[in-house]
Design an enzyme around this catalytic site. Structure first.
Site, PDB file in Angstrom:
ATOM      1  N   ASP A  24       0.825  -1.207   0.000  1.00  0.00           N
ATOM      2  CA  ASP A  24       0.000   0.000   0.000  1.00  0.00           C
ATOM      3  C   ASP A  24       0.868   1.269   0.000  1.00  0.00           C
ATOM      4  OD1 ASP A  24      -2.292   1.454   0.010  1.00  0.00           O
ATOM      5  OD2 ASP A  24      -2.845   1.020   2.085  1.00  0.00           O
ATOM      6  N   TRP A  29       2.937   7.984  -2.467  1.00  0.00           N
ATOM      7  CA  TRP A  29       4.357   8.146  -2.818  1.00  0.00           C
ATOM      8  C   TRP A  29       4.477   9.064  -4.044  1.00  0.00           C
ATOM      9  CZ3 TRP A  29       7.468   7.231  -7.042  1.00  0.00           C
ATOM     10  CH2 TRP A  29       8.845   7.156  -6.813  1.00  0.00           C
ATOM     11  N   ARG A  37      -0.191   9.138 -10.248  1.00  0.00           N
ATOM     12  CA  ARG A  37      -0.260   7.961  -9.370  1.00  0.00           C
ATOM     13  C   ARG A  37       0.397   6.734  -9.989  1.00  0.00           C
ATOM     14  NH1 ARG A  37      -3.824   7.649  -5.205  1.00  0.00           N
ATOM     15  NH2 ARG A  37      -4.201   5.463  -5.706  1.00  0.00           N
ATOM     16  N   HIS A  41       2.877   3.215  -8.841  1.00  0.00           N
ATOM     17  CA  HIS A  41       2.680   1.788  -9.131  1.00  0.00           C
ATOM     18  C   HIS A  41       3.904   1.242  -9.884  1.00  0.00           C
ATOM     19  CE1 HIS A  41      -1.297   2.121  -7.566  1.00  0.00           C
ATOM     20  NE2 HIS A  41      -1.782   2.835  -8.572  1.00  0.00           N
ATOM     21  N   ARG A  75     -11.779   1.896  -8.984  1.00  0.00           N
ATOM     22  CA  ARG A  75     -10.895   3.067  -9.189  1.00  0.00           C
ATOM     23  C   ARG A  75     -11.134   3.689 -10.563  1.00  0.00           C
ATOM     24  NH1 ARG A  75      -5.199   2.699  -6.047  1.00  0.00           N
ATOM     25  NH2 ARG A  75      -6.131   2.025  -4.104  1.00  0.00           N
ATOM     26  N   LEU A 135      10.851 -20.647  -4.810  1.00  0.00           N
ATOM     27  CA  LEU A 135       9.831 -19.783  -4.205  1.00  0.00           C
ATOM     28  C   LEU A 135       8.484 -19.851  -4.941  1.00  0.00           C
ATOM     29  CD1 LEU A 135       9.324 -17.202  -2.265  1.00  0.00           C
ATOM     30  CD2 LEU A 135       9.761 -15.883  -4.337  1.00  0.00           C
ATOM     31  N   ARG A 192       1.728  -5.021   6.090  1.00  0.00           N
ATOM     32  CA  ARG A 192       1.033  -3.971   5.333  1.00  0.00           C
ATOM     33  C   ARG A 192       1.839  -2.690   5.441  1.00  0.00           C
ATOM     34  NH1 ARG A 192      -5.149  -2.612   4.394  1.00  0.00           N
ATOM     35  NH2 ARG A 192      -4.835  -0.882   2.967  1.00  0.00           N
ATOM     36  N   VAL A 199      -6.680  -5.191   7.366  1.00  0.00           N
ATOM     37  CA  VAL A 199      -6.241  -6.319   6.542  1.00  0.00           C
ATOM     38  C   VAL A 199      -6.946  -6.315   5.182  1.00  0.00           C
ATOM     39  CG1 VAL A 199      -5.468  -7.794   8.435  1.00  0.00           C
ATOM     40  CG2 VAL A 199      -7.823  -7.937   7.694  1.00  0.00           C
ATOM     41  N   GLU A 211       1.683 -13.734  12.070  1.00  0.00           N
ATOM     42  CA  GLU A 211       2.187 -12.588  12.842  1.00  0.00           C
ATOM     43  C   GLU A 211       1.948 -11.340  11.991  1.00  0.00           C
ATOM     44  OE1 GLU A 211       3.484 -12.626  15.908  1.00  0.00           O
ATOM     45  OE2 GLU A 211       3.106 -14.773  16.000  1.00  0.00           O
TER      46      GLU A 211
HETATM   47  C1  FPP Z   1      -1.889   0.253  -3.336  1.00  0.00           C
HETATM   48  O1  FPP Z   1      -1.448   1.585  -3.356  1.00  0.00           O
HETATM   49  C2  FPP Z   1      -1.410  -0.450  -4.510  1.00  0.00           C
HETATM   50  C3  FPP Z   1      -2.201  -0.990  -5.481  1.00  0.00           C
HETATM   51  C4  FPP Z   1      -3.677  -0.935  -5.460  1.00  0.00           C
HETATM   52  C5  FPP Z   1      -1.614  -1.637  -6.656  1.00  0.00           C
HETATM   53  C6  FPP Z   1      -0.365  -2.408  -6.386  1.00  0.00           C
HETATM   54  C7  FPP Z   1       0.164  -2.809  -7.654  1.00  0.00           C
HETATM   55  C8  FPP Z   1       1.476  -2.907  -7.956  1.00  0.00           C
HETATM   56  C9  FPP Z   1       2.587  -2.700  -7.020  1.00  0.00           C
HETATM   57  C10 FPP Z   1       1.849  -3.236  -9.342  1.00  0.00           C
HETATM   58  C11 FPP Z   1       1.548  -4.601  -9.853  1.00  0.00           C
HETATM   59  C12 FPP Z   1       2.060  -5.737  -9.075  1.00  0.00           C
HETATM   60  C13 FPP Z   1       2.764  -6.782  -9.554  1.00  0.00           C
HETATM   61  C14 FPP Z   1       2.802  -8.040  -8.799  1.00  0.00           C
HETATM   62  C15 FPP Z   1       3.511  -6.732 -10.794  1.00  0.00           C
HETATM   63  P1  FPP Z   1      -2.525   2.746  -3.470  1.00  0.00           P
HETATM   64  O2  FPP Z   1      -2.669   3.102  -4.905  1.00  0.00           O
HETATM   65  O3  FPP Z   1      -3.785   2.333  -2.803  1.00  0.00           O
HETATM   66  O4  FPP Z   1      -1.785   3.871  -2.696  1.00  0.00           O
HETATM   67  P2  FPP Z   1      -2.469   5.035  -1.833  1.00  0.00           P
HETATM   68  O5  FPP Z   1      -3.185   4.348  -0.699  1.00  0.00           O
HETATM   69  O6  FPP Z   1      -1.293   5.832  -1.385  1.00  0.00           O
HETATM   70  O7  FPP Z   1      -3.378   5.790  -2.753  1.00  0.00           O
END
Ligand code: FPP
Length: 258
Positions: A24, A29, A37, A41, A75, A135, A192, A199, A211
């Site tokens: 998250d 970021w 945004r 990602h 979204r 893995l 997280r 969660v 844990e």
């Molecule tokens: C949460 O941050 C992140 C996501 C909803 C997407 C996560 C996806 C990736 C890291 C890319 C794809 C993954 C793989 C396995 C290749 P958010 O956008 O909710 O952040 P915020 O809470 O700061 O808005």
């Protein structure tokens, strides 16, 4: 002996077998840096590569990453499209490396909602890594734990209706074998990032004895050093599974004497 554990000062006997991460904070970021945004990602995918490699090298058996939830379909369309584009790019780019690194790739969740070309890429990679022994990299995509549990309930009911199973035989093991995570080791560690204390419908059944670790770091900043710090904290936790500390000490002593 594992030279990576030595390098990071980790006791291989005290590592989790299965780690699950809610990645998250990508959006925050990017926003903090006045970037779109999707750049968050994008950076997040780089961390996926780094942390996957680290876990593989440390001998951790399974890593489950929450990439896209059932709820994330709500979204804005361009962000959903952007994340799907990144996934496509990641699977194409990483396919060869994942196969060669002996990783067993799996996607959990409701893939019916994904576009056919992404399903094709996933199935191809799953097939090409099914005989690997390293893995387990498990990506939760279009995933929600409540739906996963319902899917498992349906599978179990079907078996009962087809007389493959008696109602009295239904136990935790039978149920777990019907979940998307079937065959993976029990979830030992949940992480997280971004400071949220939820969660969020991730691996609800599997979390029973995990844990829990919540950290303020945003996922795009989550590097090997941070992962090792959390693994060191994990190794100090006493996991009792209902027993007392005294019983655990006795068990350790007995094992040492054996
Ligand atoms: C949460 O941050 C992140 C996501 C909803 C997407 C996560 C996806 C990736 C890291 C890319 C794809 C993954 C793989 C396995 C290749 P958010 O956008 O909710 O952040 P915020 O809470 O700061 O808005």
């Amino acid at each position: 002996m594992n030279s990576y554990c030595d390098k990071w000062n980790l006791n291989p006997l005290k590592l989790p077998r299965h780690v699950g991460i809610v990645m998250d904070g990508n959006g925050r970021w990017a926003t903090k840096r006045m970037l779109p945004r999707i750049s968050g990602h994008h950076k997040g995918v780089e961390r996926v590569q780094e942390i996957t490699e680290l876990c593989g090298n440390l001998g951790i058996e399974a890593l489950t990453l929450f990439a896209f939830s059932d709820e994330n379909w709500r979204r804005p369309e361009d962000e959903v499209g952007g994340i799907m584009g990144l996934l496509r790019w990641y699977i194409r780019k990483e396919h060869k490396r994942i196969v060669e690194k002996n990783v067993q790739f799996r996607v959990i969740g409701d893939r019916a909602k994904l576009s056919p070309d992404i399903i094709g890429l996933i199935e191809n990679l799953e097939k090409n890594t099914e005989k690997n022994t390293g893995l387990h990299l498990c990506v939760a995509l279009s995933y929600g734990a409540q739906r996963e549990i319902l899917r498992a309930v349906h599978k179990v009911i079907n078996k009962v209706q087809n007389s493959e199973l008696n109602i009295d035989e239904i136990d935790e093991k039978i149920f777990e074998d019907s979940l998307d995570t079937q065959g993976l080791p029990p979830l030992d560690m949940f992480i997280r990032t971004s400071g949220e204390l939820r969660v969020s419908n991730f691996l609800l059944w599997q979390l029973a004895y995990a844990e829990l670790f919540f950290d303020n770091i945003l996922w795009p900043d989550f590097d090997s050093l941070k992962m090792v710090e959390l693994l060191q904290m994990y190794s100090l936790r006493e996991r009792r599974f209902g027993r007392t500390s005294e019983q655990l000490a006795e068990k350790t002593l007995n094992m040492a004497l054996r």
